[in-house]
Write a protein that holds these residues in place. Structure first.
Motif, PDB file in Angstrom:
ATOM      1  N   GLN A 189       0.792  -1.335   0.283  1.00  0.00           N
ATOM      2  CA  GLN A 189       0.094  -0.213  -0.064  1.00  0.00           C
ATOM      3  C   GLN A 189       0.816   0.976   0.278  1.00  0.00           C
ATOM      4  OE1 GLN A 189      -2.849  -0.518   2.624  1.00  0.00           O
ATOM      5  NE2 GLN A 189      -3.718  -2.634   2.439  1.00  0.00           N
ATOM      6  N   ASN A 190       2.231   1.083  -0.568  1.00  0.00           N
ATOM      7  CA  ASN A 190       3.176   2.343  -0.754  1.00  0.00           C
ATOM      8  C   ASN A 190       3.314   3.185   1.185  1.00  0.00           C
ATOM      9  OD1 ASN A 190       3.125   1.384  -3.717  1.00  0.00           O
ATOM     10  ND2 ASN A 190       1.209   2.426  -3.716  1.00  0.00           N
ATOM     11  N   ASN A 191       3.568   2.114   1.639  1.00  0.00           N
ATOM     12  CA  ASN A 191       3.768   2.855   2.948  1.00  0.00           C
ATOM     13  C   ASN A 191       5.189   2.066   3.886  1.00  0.00           C
ATOM     14  OD1 ASN A 191       4.362   3.953   6.185  1.00  0.00           O
ATOM     15  ND2 ASN A 191       2.680   5.187   5.261  1.00  0.00           N
ATOM     16  N   VAL A 192       6.597   2.757   3.375  1.00  0.00           N
ATOM     17  CA  VAL A 192       7.512   2.229   4.447  1.00  0.00           C
ATOM     18  C   VAL A 192       8.584   2.841   5.175  1.00  0.00           C
ATOM     19  CG1 VAL A 192       8.086   1.218   1.582  1.00  0.00           C
ATOM     20  CG2 VAL A 192       8.824   3.303   2.418  1.00  0.00           C
ATOM     21  N   GLU A 193       7.584   3.412   5.968  1.00  0.00           N
ATOM     22  CA  GLU A 193       7.664   4.668   6.907  1.00  0.00           C
ATOM     23  C   GLU A 193       7.394   3.307   8.367  1.00  0.00           C
ATOM     24  OE1 GLU A 193       9.248   7.793   4.813  1.00  0.00           O
ATOM     25  OE2 GLU A 193       7.443   8.222   5.662  1.00  0.00           O
TER      26      GLU A 193
END
Length: 229
Positions: A189-193
């Motif tokens: 879901q394009n969250n890598v933090e």
């Protein structure tokens, strides 16, 4: 009550270690009182993680958690790493949530463990959740799932996020280092933090350990009753 809960979770951890873990085994609670989760813990030191209000190196305090302060990394390039003075097998993860409506945010991390700070063993990774709207429960994962997830926000509300989805884990081996990178769900879901306020471990007293050793089945039953209250 909280000490008794930790004893029960220890027992549940051994039970889980002897039987296959599934999403149906995870206990979900909705306790909004943050102090119920911060007492009786030793907090690990963040030794890696370059971003946020409490970047590494930093050992979180209860005041940090109450203030909703956070540390976060970036993908596997800048992971968040927690170090404990001695190897531990049980940890409580205080996620910091800034997108509570998003499926990934409560389960934004994967966990790996190490005893040399170099070679890490994958321990846990969420791949999907059940719901389209909060609160979210885990549908599929790899590794060892959490014993419990308090899948609500639990202020400390910080400058950028709120403590929530506090999760208890019990692994079959003890580790001094725990590394946190983005979960498969979060990456998809394009969250890598992945963001955190603290990672702690319980400090059972000798008398508690004797009680714990007495009857695993009884303590496991007590754990479920306590969590249901």
């Amino acid at each position: 009550m909280r000490q008794s809960l930790w004893i029960s979770l220890l027992a549940l951890g051994l039970v889980v270690g002897l039987t296959p873990m599934s999403q149906a085994s995870i206990i979900y609670t909705s306790d909004p009182t943050l102090s119920d989760f911060t007492s009786g813990l030793t907090f690990g030191e963040f030794i890696a993680g370059p971003f946020g209000e409490i970047p590494a190196p930093h050992t979180p305090t209860v005041a940090d958690i109450n203030a909703g302060l956070r540390i976060f990394g970036n993908d596997s390039l800048d992971p968040v790493i927690v170090q404990f003075a001695n190897p531990v097998s049980m940890i409580r993860v205080f996620s910091n949530i800034d997108h509570p409506e998003a499926q990934y945010d409560g389960y934004q991390y994967a966990i790996a463990g190490s005893n040399d700070g170099i070679n890490y063993t994958p321990l846990f990774d969420v791949t999907d959740v059940n719901e389209l709207v909060a609160p979210f429960t885990i549908k599929t994962f790899s590794g060892t799932g959490p014993l419990t997830v308090n899948n609500v926000l639990t202020p400390g509300a910080g400058p950028s996020g709120t403590v929530g989805y506090i999760a208890d884990f019990s692994f079959s081996q003890s580790y001094s280092f725990y590394k946190f990178t983005e979960s498969t769900l979060a990456s998809n879901q394009n969250n890598v933090e992945p963001e955190f306020s603290a990672v702690g471990t319980p400090v059972p007293e000798p008398s508690s350990l004797l009680l714990f050793a007495g009857s695993l089945a009884l303590l496991a039953a007590r754990g479920r009753k306590l969590l249901a209250r």
